[in-house]
Design a protein around this motif. Sequence first.
Motif, PDB file in Angstrom:
ATOM      1  N   LEU A  29       2.629  -3.750  -6.124  1.00 29.80           N
ATOM      2  CA  LEU A  29       3.661  -4.469  -5.498  1.00 29.80           C
ATOM      3  C   LEU A  29       3.025  -5.252  -4.470  1.00 29.80           C
ATOM      4  CD1 LEU A  29       6.703  -1.891  -5.086  1.00 29.80           C
ATOM      5  CD2 LEU A  29       5.956  -3.270  -6.969  1.00 29.80           C
ATOM      6  N   LYS A  30       3.492  -6.456  -3.992  1.00 30.60           N
ATOM      7  CA  LYS A  30       3.151  -7.452  -3.017  1.00 30.60           C
ATOM      8  C   LYS A  30       3.888  -7.512  -1.946  1.00 30.60           C
ATOM      9  CE  LYS A  30       0.290  -8.853  -6.109  1.00 30.60           C
ATOM     10  NZ  LYS A  30      -0.913  -8.126  -6.574  1.00 30.60           N
ATOM     11  N   VAL A  31       3.059  -7.416  -0.701  1.00 25.69           N
ATOM     12  CA  VAL A  31       3.722  -7.392   0.710  1.00 25.69           C
ATOM     13  C   VAL A  31       4.303  -8.762   0.863  1.00 25.69           C
ATOM     14  CG1 VAL A  31       3.389  -6.982   3.034  1.00 25.69           C
ATOM     15  CG2 VAL A  31       2.490  -5.497   1.322  1.00 25.69           C
ATOM     16  N   THR A  32       5.577  -8.882   1.229  1.00 26.92           N
ATOM     17  CA  THR A  32       6.160 -10.251   1.452  1.00 26.92           C
ATOM     18  C   THR A  32       6.408 -10.532   2.837  1.00 26.92           C
ATOM     19  OG1 THR A  32       8.390  -9.741   0.782  1.00 26.92           O
ATOM     20  CG2 THR A  32       6.900 -10.724  -0.942  1.00 26.92           C
ATOM     21  N   GLU A  33       6.776  -9.416   3.634  1.00 24.92           N
ATOM     22  CA  GLU A  33       7.108  -9.216   4.925  1.00 24.92           C
ATOM     23  C   GLU A  33       6.273  -7.872   5.781  1.00 24.92           C
ATOM     24  OE1 GLU A  33      11.084  -9.627   6.390  1.00 24.92           O
ATOM     25  OE2 GLU A  33      11.494 -11.150   4.619  1.00 24.92           O
ATOM     26  N   GLU A  34       6.032  -8.018   6.860  1.00 30.01           N
ATOM     27  CA  GLU A  34       5.459  -6.925   7.610  1.00 30.01           C
ATOM     28  C   GLU A  34       5.461  -7.043   9.151  1.00 30.01           C
ATOM     29  OE1 GLU A  34       1.623  -4.097   6.861  1.00 30.01           O
ATOM     30  OE2 GLU A  34       1.444  -5.949   6.187  1.00 30.01           O
ATOM     31  N   ASP A  35       5.781  -5.995   9.667  1.00 30.97           N
ATOM     32  CA  ASP A  35       5.526  -5.744  11.030  1.00 30.97           C
ATOM     33  C   ASP A  35       5.486  -4.278  11.487  1.00 30.97           C
ATOM     34  OD1 ASP A  35       8.297  -4.423  11.809  1.00 30.97           O
ATOM     35  OD2 ASP A  35       9.127  -6.482  11.982  1.00 30.97           O
ATOM     36  N   PRO A  36       5.113  -4.019  12.662  1.00 31.64           N
ATOM     37  CA  PRO A  36       5.048  -2.312  12.488  1.00 31.64           C
ATOM     38  C   PRO A  36       6.123  -1.503  12.353  1.00 31.64           C
ATOM     39  CG  PRO A  36       4.420  -3.544  14.618  1.00 31.64           C
ATOM     40  CD  PRO A  36       5.073  -4.447  13.570  1.00 31.64           C
ATOM     41  N   THR A  37       7.300  -1.798  12.281  1.00 27.85           N
ATOM     42  CA  THR A  37       8.476  -1.132  11.761  1.00 27.85           C
ATOM     43  C   THR A  37       9.188  -1.392  10.438  1.00 27.85           C
ATOM     44  OG1 THR A  37      10.237  -2.438  12.820  1.00 27.85           O
ATOM     45  CG2 THR A  37       8.905  -0.501  14.303  1.00 27.85           C
ATOM     46  N   TRP A  38       8.522  -2.438   9.638  1.00 26.10           N
ATOM     47  CA  TRP A  38       9.338  -2.839   8.540  1.00 26.10           C
ATOM     48  C   TRP A  38       8.420  -3.669   7.426  1.00 26.10           C
ATOM     49  CZ3 TRP A  38      13.422  -3.443   5.652  1.00 26.10           C
ATOM     50  CH2 TRP A  38      13.415  -4.527   5.014  1.00 26.10           C
ATOM     51  N   VAL A  39       8.145  -3.163   6.393  1.00 25.96           N
ATOM     52  CA  VAL A  39       7.599  -3.837   5.156  1.00 25.96           C
ATOM     53  C   VAL A  39       8.550  -4.145   4.081  1.00 25.96           C
ATOM     54  CG1 VAL A  39       5.957  -3.450   3.625  1.00 25.96           C
ATOM     55  CG2 VAL A  39       5.451  -2.780   5.891  1.00 25.96           C
ATOM     56  N   LEU A  40       8.374  -5.501   3.674  1.00 27.37           N
ATOM     57  CA  LEU A  40       9.212  -5.667   2.212  1.00 27.37           C
ATOM     58  C   LEU A  40       8.365  -6.202   1.131  1.00 27.37           C
ATOM     59  CD1 LEU A  40      11.949  -6.671   1.659  1.00 27.37           C
ATOM     60  CD2 LEU A  40      11.483  -8.988   1.987  1.00 27.37           C
ATOM     61  N   LEU A  41       8.584  -5.251   0.234  1.00 26.08           N
ATOM     62  CA  LEU A  41       7.803  -5.326  -1.036  1.00 26.08           C
ATOM     63  C   LEU A  41       8.346  -5.957  -1.950  1.00 26.08           C
ATOM     64  CD1 LEU A  41       6.550  -1.611  -0.848  1.00 26.08           C
ATOM     65  CD2 LEU A  41       5.158  -3.600  -0.065  1.00 26.08           C
ATOM     66  N   ASN A  42       7.587  -6.923  -2.661  1.00 22.49           N
ATOM     67  CA  ASN A  42       8.309  -7.718  -4.035  1.00 22.49           C
ATOM     68  C   ASN A  42       8.197  -6.757  -5.375  1.00 22.49           C
ATOM     69  OD1 ASN A  42       8.030  -9.311  -6.373  1.00 22.49           O
ATOM     70  ND2 ASN A  42       9.458 -10.417  -5.146  1.00 22.49           N
ATOM     71  N   ALA A  43       9.012  -6.325  -6.020  1.00 20.65           N
ATOM     72  CA  ALA A  43       9.178  -5.336  -7.063  1.00 20.65           C
ATOM     73  C   ALA A  43       9.506  -6.060  -8.080  1.00 20.65           C
ATOM     74  CB  ALA A  43       9.633  -4.000  -6.743  1.00 20.65           C
TER      75      ALA A  43
END
Length: 125
Positions: A28-42
């Motif tokens: 999966l590809k990371v599209t957003e990230e910060d210390p408390t959150w990650v958004l993965l494209n599935a």
Amino acid sequence: MKATLGTIILYVRNVELLKNFYVDNFNLKVTEEDPTWVLLNAGAINIGLHTIGEQFLKEIGEDYKFDNNTKLVFEIDLDIESARSEFISKNILMREIKTFENYDFWLCDGTDPEGNVFQLKSRKQ
């Protein structure tokens, strides 16, 4: 009203651990990230990993495994036996392969490092 499901969010203890698990094992590809959150494209949907609130983190231990009723299903382009063997070789807990009568897929459930259930789904040849 028309509604489209775009993201499923899992509240997790360790965002980095789960991010690495899903990126390394499902590509999966990371599209957003910060210390408390990650958004993965599935593919057609995103998976969000969000740190559990501090008040809840204090109540659970380091080895705590979550027990929820959500299952992430990943349709794969590899035969199910090879995929299951690969996951087992990485010490990922996997259940037995199963299918249902008049169903075109093989299925195999596993659990991520925090106990969330995922399923591999492979079309029968």
